[in-house]
Design a protein around this motif. Structure first.
Motif, short mmCIF file in Angstrom:
data_model
loop_
_atom_site.label_atom_id
_atom_site.label_comp_id
_atom_site.label_asym_id
_atom_site.label_seq_id
_atom_site.Cartn_x
_atom_site.Cartn_y
_atom_site.Cartn_z
N ASP A 203 0.86 -1.18 0.00
CA ASP A 203 0.00 0.00 0.00
C ASP A 203 0.90 1.23 0.00
N PRO A 204 0.73 2.15 -0.97
CA PRO A 204 1.61 3.31 -1.03
C PRO A 204 1.65 4.10 0.26
N ALA A 205 0.59 4.06 1.04
CA ALA A 205 0.56 4.84 2.26
C ALA A 205 0.90 4.01 3.49
N HIS A 207 3.45 1.07 3.50
CA HIS A 207 4.67 0.27 3.59
C HIS A 207 5.70 0.99 4.46
N ALA A 210 7.24 4.44 3.34
CA ALA A 210 6.34 5.45 2.78
C ALA A 210 6.74 6.86 3.18
N ASP A 211 7.15 7.06 4.42
CA ASP A 211 7.55 8.39 4.88
C ASP A 211 8.98 8.73 4.48
#
Length: 324
Positions: A203-205, A207, A210-211
């Motif tokens: 999930d792009p938001a 994993h 992501a940050d």
């Protein structure tokens, strides 16, 4: 390469066909300059999945196109139509750049265009492609393969990667990134990246990195190390390396170098900054270092790249933001 012709016939996969239409159809509003003329070419009305499609031209139009794209072929156990195979072969002989998306590689292989070449297709069908066409070197572990006049992609999302790769070749990284932003997809995944056949797409938001990715992209001018990235991500360097391999298919340092090169491409296209200034802005340190990595990655020196894409762009803004 101005005319892009999609070769359509009964039995094509609609997703690959649709995404090619999205990329090479009407130019995004932010793109100022010449764009592609998209033509759908087929033997007549065709059935694509559950949709009925009316082509603009016959298959003979392929031979008068700069780029010919063959979308995915639904049933790889069935030989593709002879008229399609002949038309694709004729187009290549006439000088067209021929591209297959997903299982469209079976059409290119049937036309003999992949003999003696490295190629890929959807991971589930790489063995079948290799067995049926033993003169093709099938690579199951990459997103796409660029042989110059013949290109092949893996499945689904990798087809989008190859389409954006074509835009990048024709119009430069800045335009390709503009197209990617409009379609809300990643602007660049290298063709050698793994297909991740055993790893779920994160999930792009959600994993673990992501940050970290946006944090790095805002600091490409800084001399970041693996330890810096690991510290920011709150994990050990070894743990970071495992996550990077799972998410990006490459190492942290190689990913970072790729982002620096892509940012350099954008600056070369959209600013008048010197190579020395761009080396500083991309964290390369010196123009010599930038030239070495840029030439190795892109295939031409930075100055040649700038002249090429400036010649294709009517005007270029003075400032460019960081690579996204």
């Amino acid at each position: 390469m101005k005319t892009v012709a999609l070769a359509v016939t009964d039995g094509m996969l609609h997703l690959e066909l649709s995404l090619a239409c999205e990329v090479f159809g009407p130019a995004p509003a932010a793109v100022d300059g010449p764009w592609y003329d998209l033509a759908l070419c087929g033997p007549g009305p065709v059935r694509v999945g559950r949709f009925r499609l009316e082509p603009d031209h016959g298959l003979d139009r392929l031979a008068r196109s700069g780029t010919v794209i063959v979308p995915g072929w639904a049933d790889v156990d069935v030989d593709p139509p002879a008229d399609l195979v002949d038309a694709v072969r004729t187009a290549h002989e006439a000088g067209a750049r021929v591209v297959s998306l997903c299982t469209g590689a079976f059409v290119l292989a049937a036309a003999g265009l992949l003999d003696g070449k490295r190629a890929t297709t959807h991971w589930a069908h790489t063995r079948a492609l290799a067995e049926r066409h033993p003169r093709v070197t099938v690579d199951p572990d990459v997103l796409y393969v660029d042989n110059g006049s013949v290109l092949t992609s893996a499945g689904k999302a990798a087809a989008m990667d190859l389409c954006l790769h074509l835009v990048r070749l024709d119009h430069g990284a800045s335009v390709a990134n503009t197209v990617a932003r409009r379609l809300v997809v990643p602007p660049h995944r290298d063709g050698g990246q793994a297909q991740f056949v055993t790893t779920p797409v994160p999930d792009p938001a959600g994993h673990p990195l992501a940050d970290l990715f946006p944090w790095v992209l805002e600091r490409l001018d800084q001399p970041l190390t693996v330890e810096d990235l690991a510290r920011r991500a709150g994990m050990s360097s070894r743990h970071l390396g495992r996550h990077f391999r799972a998410v990006t298919g490459t190492t942290p340092l190689q990913w970072l170098l790729t982002q620096r090169i892509r940012h350099a491409q954008e600056l070369l296209e959209t600013t008048d900054d010197s190579v020395d200034a761009i080396a500083t802005a991309t964290g390369m340190g010196t123009a010599t270092t930038l030239r070495r990595h840029f030439n190795r990655s892109v295939g031409v020196p930075p100055d040649t790249y700038r002249r090429t894409f400036r010649a294709r762009t009517p005007s270029a803004p003075r400032d460019a933001g960081p690579h996204r």
